[in-house]
Motif scaffolding. Structure first.
Motif, PDB file in Angstrom:
ATOM      1  N   MET A   1       0.842  -1.190   0.000  1.00 15.47           N
ATOM      2  CA  MET A   1       0.000   0.000   0.000  1.00 15.47           C
ATOM      3  C   MET A   1       0.879   1.242   0.000  1.00 15.47           C
ATOM      4  O   MET A   1       2.065   1.197   0.353  1.00 15.47           O
ATOM      5  N   VAL A   2       0.280   2.362  -0.387  1.00 13.11           N
ATOM      6  CA  VAL A   2       0.966   3.646  -0.360  1.00 13.11           C
ATOM      7  C   VAL A   2       0.070   4.640   0.369  1.00 13.11           C
ATOM      8  O   VAL A   2      -1.161   4.568   0.279  1.00 13.11           O
ATOM      9  N   ALA A   3       0.683   5.550   1.121  1.00 15.74           N
ATOM     10  CA  ALA A   3      -0.084   6.547   1.872  1.00 15.74           C
ATOM     11  C   ALA A   3       0.678   7.855   1.915  1.00 15.74           C
ATOM     12  O   ALA A   3       1.908   7.889   1.787  1.00 15.74           O
ATOM     13  N   SER A   4      -0.059   8.941   2.090  1.00 14.39           N
ATOM     14  CA  SER A   4       0.558  10.251   2.299  1.00 14.39           C
ATOM     15  C   SER A   4       1.023  10.358   3.745  1.00 14.39           C
ATOM     16  O   SER A   4       0.674   9.534   4.600  1.00 14.39           O
ATOM     17  N   LEU A   5       1.791  11.401   4.048  1.00 17.12           N
ATOM     18  CA  LEU A   5       2.270  11.581   5.417  1.00 17.12           C
ATOM     19  C   LEU A   5       1.133  11.822   6.405  1.00 17.12           C
ATOM     20  O   LEU A   5       1.266  11.522   7.597  1.00 17.12           O
ATOM     21  N   ASP A   6       0.013  12.365   5.919  1.00 15.05           N
ATOM     22  CA  ASP A   6      -1.117  12.595   6.821  1.00 15.05           C
ATOM     23  C   ASP A   6      -2.148  11.459   6.728  1.00 15.05           C
ATOM     24  O   ASP A   6      -3.287  11.613   7.149  1.00 15.05           O
ATOM     25  N   GLY A   7      -1.716  10.308   6.201  1.00 16.68           N
ATOM     26  CA  GLY A   7      -2.511   9.091   6.341  1.00 16.68           C
ATOM     27  C   GLY A   7      -3.510   8.777   5.255  1.00 16.68           C
ATOM     28  O   GLY A   7      -4.262   7.813   5.381  1.00 16.68           O
TER      29      GLY A   7
ATOM     30  N   GLU B   1      -3.267  -5.822  -2.859  1.00 10.88           N
ATOM     31  CA  GLU B   1      -3.053  -4.399  -3.123  1.00 10.88           C
ATOM     32  C   GLU B   1      -4.281  -3.582  -2.713  1.00 10.88           C
ATOM     33  O   GLU B   1      -4.482  -2.472  -3.181  1.00 10.88           O
ATOM     34  N   GLY B   2      -5.065  -4.169  -1.799  1.00 14.19           N
ATOM     35  CA  GLY B   2      -6.243  -3.476  -1.288  1.00 14.19           C
ATOM     36  C   GLY B   2      -7.409  -3.579  -2.247  1.00 14.19           C
ATOM     37  O   GLY B   2      -7.540  -4.564  -2.972  1.00 14.19           O
TER      38      GLY B   2
ATOM     39  N   LEU C   1      -5.422 -12.216   9.113  1.00 16.88           N
ATOM     40  CA  LEU C   1      -4.816 -12.961   8.021  1.00 16.88           C
ATOM     41  C   LEU C   1      -3.555 -12.317   7.462  1.00 16.88           C
ATOM     42  O   LEU C   1      -2.834 -12.939   6.686  1.00 16.88           O
ATOM     43  N   LEU C   2      -3.291 -11.078   7.825  1.00 16.95           N
ATOM     44  CA  LEU C   2      -2.172 -10.348   7.220  1.00 16.95           C
ATOM     45  C   LEU C   2      -0.870 -10.684   7.938  1.00 16.95           C
ATOM     46  O   LEU C   2      -0.730 -10.464   9.135  1.00 16.95           O
ATOM     47  N   ASP C   3       0.086 -11.223   7.187  1.00 12.21           N
ATOM     48  CA  ASP C   3       1.396 -11.551   7.744  1.00 12.21           C
ATOM     49  C   ASP C   3       2.388 -10.409   7.624  1.00 12.21           C
ATOM     50  O   ASP C   3       3.311 -10.296   8.428  1.00 12.21           O
ATOM     51  N   GLU C   4       2.187  -9.564   6.605  1.00 13.20           N
ATOM     52  CA  GLU C   4       3.221  -8.582   6.278  1.00 13.20           C
ATOM     53  C   GLU C   4       2.597  -7.361   5.617  1.00 13.20           C
ATOM     54  O   GLU C   4       1.655  -7.492   4.829  1.00 13.20           O
ATOM     55  N   LEU C   5       3.126  -6.201   5.938  1.00 11.75           N
ATOM     56  CA  LEU C   5       2.695  -4.959   5.306  1.00 11.75           C
ATOM     57  C   LEU C   5       3.899  -4.252   4.711  1.00 11.75           C
ATOM     58  O   LEU C   5       4.868  -3.948   5.415  1.00 11.75           O
ATOM     59  N   CYS C   6       3.847  -4.004   3.402  1.00 13.39           N
ATOM     60  CA  CYS C   6       4.837  -3.190   2.724  1.00 13.39           C
ATOM     61  C   CYS C   6       4.169  -1.842   2.455  1.00 13.39           C
ATOM     62  O   CYS C   6       3.291  -1.753   1.586  1.00 13.39           O
ATOM     63  N   LEU C   7       4.561  -0.838   3.184  1.00 12.48           N
ATOM     64  CA  LEU C   7       3.911   0.476   3.115  1.00 12.48           C
ATOM     65  C   LEU C   7       4.893   1.514   2.605  1.00 12.48           C
ATOM     66  O   LEU C   7       5.966   1.707   3.170  1.00 12.48           O
TER      67      LEU C   7
ATOM     68  N   ILE D   1      -5.247   3.430   4.746  1.00  7.18           N
ATOM     69  CA  ILE D   1      -4.948   2.264   3.915  1.00  7.18           C
ATOM     70  C   ILE D   1      -5.847   1.076   4.233  1.00  7.18           C
ATOM     71  O   ILE D   1      -6.037   0.203   3.398  1.00  7.18           O
ATOM     72  N   GLY D   2      -6.408   1.031   5.436  1.00 11.18           N
ATOM     73  CA  GLY D   2      -7.307  -0.054   5.796  1.00 11.18           C
ATOM     74  C   GLY D   2      -8.397   0.462   6.713  1.00 11.18           C
ATOM     75  O   GLY D   2      -8.118   1.203   7.644  1.00 11.18           O
ATOM     76  N   TYR D   3      -9.642   0.092   6.434  1.00 10.52           N
ATOM     77  CA  TYR D   3     -10.717   0.499   7.328  1.00 10.52           C
ATOM     78  C   TYR D   3     -11.852  -0.519   7.259  1.00 10.52           C
ATOM     79  O   TYR D   3     -11.937  -1.321   6.316  1.00 10.52           O
ATOM     80  N   GLY D   4     -12.713  -0.477   8.266  1.00  8.44           N
ATOM     81  CA  GLY D   4     -13.805  -1.432   8.344  1.00  8.44           C
ATOM     82  C   GLY D   4     -13.345  -2.713   9.015  1.00  8.44           C
ATOM     83  O   GLY D   4     -12.143  -2.985   9.151  1.00  8.44           O
ATOM     84  N   GLY D   5     -14.278  -3.524   9.435  1.00 13.21           N
ATOM     85  CA  GLY D   5     -13.940  -4.779  10.099  1.00 13.21           C
ATOM     86  C   GLY D   5     -13.671  -4.546  11.575  1.00 13.21           C
ATOM     87  O   GLY D   5     -13.070  -3.535  11.954  1.00 13.21           O
ATOM     88  N   GLU D   6     -14.131  -5.457  12.398  1.00 11.49           N
ATOM     89  CA  GLU D   6     -13.945  -5.346  13.839  1.00 11.49           C
ATOM     90  C   GLU D   6     -12.760  -6.195  14.266  1.00 11.49           C
ATOM     91  O   GLU D   6     -12.801  -7.422  14.211  1.00 11.49           O
TER      92      GLU D   6
END
Length: 269
Positions: free
Chosen positions: A42-48, A187-188, A201-207, A221-226
């Motif tokens: 995933m890719v994100a800006s500095l402010d998320g 890739e989301g 289920l996620l073993d690794e995050l390349c951000l 980069i990720g939202y939803g789900g409890e």
């Protein structure tokens, strides 16, 4: 790219070749023994924000795209949500000459398959993703997805049913593993990543962190789900180029975490 923290021990030099970059992002040994491994890129800006002007493309750069290509070249399958496919104009993964020999040796197809998660099946079946794939595209859907649409999709892609009213991501990944695809990459988008993370289920995050402040109301980069609790991650790799930071985190409690040394800072600064 300048190595700041390396999974290969104290860094001796910057990462310049595709082979060196592939070594930084190599899947763990356990994958060769049949244990599936799911990484996210995933890719994100500095402010998320995960998007700029509605797309992740605006946050990317040359080095980020290079890593994107290497991660695909290492994977058996790329899992992606239908919304991201539509928004980003997804195309099939391509076979790359630089990785052809390594993929043959590992028993992999020339390119990874693309697996799309879609309940509605609102997909452009005339797009190259369905008409020109190196490996036949997979569509993961639900029991209550529209029957007519499912029959149409089945003519151009493999259909996997995983869940009744919503896609069960555990069943989805199990189906991909059953095809021998243990090197798994997602890739989301953000909603799918949120569901995978919440399910543990996620073993690794390349951000990749872009040197931008995006503002606006773009999703993270990720939202939803409890989630049952906070999932702690361990930083094993950090590189920099032109202000972009490229991180690699492993799940701290993963039973199959690769045998990597503790990250060591670059003594050269």
């Amino acid at each position: 790219m300048h190595r700041l923290i390396s999974p290969l021990g104290p860094p001796q030099q910057d990462v310049r070749s595709l082979e060196e970059l592939a070594a930084v992002y190599a899947y763990p040994e356990q994958v060769r023994q049949g244990r599936p491994w799911l990484r996210a890129n995933m890719v994100a800006s500095l402010d998320g924000s995960a998007r700029l002007e509605g797309l992740s493309e605006g946050l990317s750069g040359d080095a980020d795209k290079r890593i994107f290509g290497v991660l695909r070249a290492l994977a058996d399958v790329v899992l992606v949500g239908a919304e991201t496919v539509r928004a980003e104009g997804y195309r099939p993964a391509r076979a790359r000459d630089a990785f052809a020999a390594a993929r043959r040796e590992a028993g992999q197809a020339p390119a990874p398959a693309i697996a799309i998660v879609s309940r509605s099946l609102r997909l452009d079946l005339a797009a190259p993703l369905f008409t020109e794939p190196v490996v036949r595209t997979v569509v993961i859907t639900t029991e209550d997805s529209p029957a007519d649409a499912r029959r149409a999709v089945a003519e151009v892609a493999d259909v996997v049913v995983a869940g009744e009213r919503s896609v069960d991501v555990r069943r989805a990944l199990s189906a991909l593993t059953g095809r021998g695809w243990t090197r798994q990459l997602t890739e989301g988008g953000p909603r799918l990543l949120g569901e995978l993370t919440a399910a543990g289920l996620l073993d690794e995050l390349c951000l990749s962190l872009a040197p931008l402040l995006a503002g606006g109301d773009g999703p993270r980069i990720g939202y939803g789900g409890e989630m049952p609790g906070v999932q702690r991650m361990r930083l094993v790799s950090l590189m920099e180029q032109e202000g972009f930071l490229f991180t690699r985190y492993l799940r701290s409690a993963s039973p199959a975490s690769p045998s990597l040394p503790d990250p060591a800072p670059d003594s050269a600064g």
